[in-house]
Design an enzyme around this catalytic site. Sequence first.
Site, PDB file in Angstrom:
ATOM      1  N   GLU A 194      19.209 -37.749  32.859  1.00 24.79           N
ATOM      2  CA  GLU A 194      18.763 -36.972  34.065  1.00 24.79           C
ATOM      3  C   GLU A 194      18.064 -37.950  35.056  1.00 24.79           C
ATOM      4  O   GLU A 194      17.443 -38.628  34.945  1.00 24.79           O
ATOM      5  CB  GLU A 194      18.203 -35.889  33.772  1.00 24.79           C
ATOM      6  CG  GLU A 194      18.490 -34.731  32.968  1.00 24.79           C
ATOM      7  CD  GLU A 194      19.136 -33.851  33.771  1.00 24.79           C
ATOM      8  OE1 GLU A 194      18.645 -33.062  34.637  1.00 24.79           O
ATOM      9  OE2 GLU A 194      20.296 -33.579  33.633  1.00 24.79           O
ATOM     10  N   ASP A 244      22.185 -56.434  41.405  1.00 29.85           N
ATOM     11  CA  ASP A 244      22.230 -57.662  42.049  1.00 29.85           C
ATOM     12  C   ASP A 244      23.586 -57.918  42.458  1.00 29.85           C
ATOM     13  O   ASP A 244      24.211 -58.149  41.631  1.00 29.85           O
ATOM     14  CB  ASP A 244      21.475 -58.861  41.192  1.00 29.85           C
ATOM     15  CG  ASP A 244      21.215 -60.122  41.690  1.00 29.85           C
ATOM     16  OD1 ASP A 244      20.477 -60.352  42.567  1.00 29.85           O
ATOM     17  OD2 ASP A 244      21.687 -61.004  41.176  1.00 29.85           O
TER      18      ASP A 244
END
Length: 546
Positions: A266, A209
């Site tokens: 990952e 944000d």
Amino acid sequence: MEPPPKDPWYRRATLYHLYPLSFADSNGDGYGDIRGIIDHLDYLNNGNSDSLGITALWLSPIYLSPMADWGYDVADHTAIDPRFGTMADFDELLEKAHERGVKLLLDFVPNHTSELHKWFTQSRASQDNPKRDWYIWADPGKDGGYPNNWVSYFGGPAWSLDKKTGQYYLHTFLPQQPDLNWRNADVRDAMFDVLRFWLNKGVDGFRTDAVMGLVKDDQLRDDAPNPNWRAGVNDPGDEFIRIHSSGQRELSNVLGSFCDVLAEKENKFLLSEAYLNVPGLHKMYGACVRHPVHAPFNFNLIGLPWSAVAYRDFIDSYEAILGPEDWPNYVLGNHDRHRLVSRLGPERARLMAVLEMTMRGLAVVYYGEELGLPDTPIGPTEVRDPWEQRVTGRGYGRDPERTPMPWNSENGGGFTDATPWLPMGSASASLNVESERRDPESSLNLYQHLIHLRAESPALIEGDYRSVDLGNGYVYGYVRETERQKFLVMLNFDFNPATVTLRGQVGKWVAGTHKVEGDGLSGVAGELELGSYEGRVYELMQGDKS
Ligand code: GLC
């Protein structure tokens, strides 16, 4: 630079931006909740072609919050607000989304917290509290006034006086949303740990944000007056050009460290909220050189002048700045902007659906956009958005684009059995999931078809993009191709029919705004007429030379 993951999911994703307060209310309190989302996962993706088929979800904030800014005022970053349910509900949602191959992104709100966050309660306790420097405090300026001229995006000064300790604190948004001090290493570490908390749970990434203002000028110098701004006419938040309260050089280090944290796991992805033009986007992509797991949202289509040339020029220039690991994205709407249909009208919105799903990169759909849902008019007594409450009657209010998802035409729209927190709006009587499912020409069926076409077509996912001249300035044409597959897209931006010149392409119509029965491109050079705001997608035969 580290090589990207072998098969980064975000390269092939259709991301659905879901505003949890307005999606589905399972417990009859008039507000959407996590259980409501779980109950409707089949709508989003049931693994077959008869569901929407999105492959990633971004949830606007679901954390503990007093809801001064409807969740963007976070009181505890690692707790679920009871209005949305429990952490067990969240875990179940994550598990069930993953079972369907749907990735889950959370909203990360780093610029500020709620005034009720324990960090701020401590920070405001005294000038020598160890957390004092976690927020941005300043002595009164000359004449005991504000420390500088910075203004809040929601109107009024960006500073509020804390009478008890005699200093002002900074809030770029509401007074209930004090800004964190990102120059403080402990703040950075604490917020990195917030990311790790959710990554350890298995979320696939974040939407970040309001990143542009994260780091502020260290001397808190005044912003520059905006020569084009007029009181009572322009947005109060635009009175000054934010040269010191936003866009500071140090921001790219902070973004880079977000990416470092994401790269501890990952295949994670970060999208930043930043309203930037092409050079600005280019700079932002550069922030994560160590780990290319980040993209700034591209909001430019939202404000672009309506013309084929403007769209082509913008997209050509955006494509031109992207490096091989930079992944584009296209946003047509969100919880802060009036809905696509209300900005452009339903016909143009359908054309944009074709564009969205045939562009390279991450496609983004704001909940309800797939239904062709317009803004819902909000009466003065129905206002929930603090921006509208502070700057009234000027059209800044964001409630119209945040009204509940209409699932059917019943009272409460299938969203709730209670009174919904925002009105359903009269459009939902015909524009709702149940009715649109039955109508082959509905916006929902158009989106669904395009989303599935995209998912199944390597050229639409990873193919090159190239704009092509079709001999008509009202029509934007482009080709998407891999070595084995090729599409030609033609978008008529005009209300009037438009004739394009083809050079003998051979192919079949696979999708479009209007139904085209059994039409194909025959291989004969010549003219083809597109209807009013018509978009067509042709899959071309191998060996085509366009
Ligand atoms: C972002 C959000 C918006 C919110 C603001 C403050 O712009 O998208 O909804 O009000 O930040 O957190």
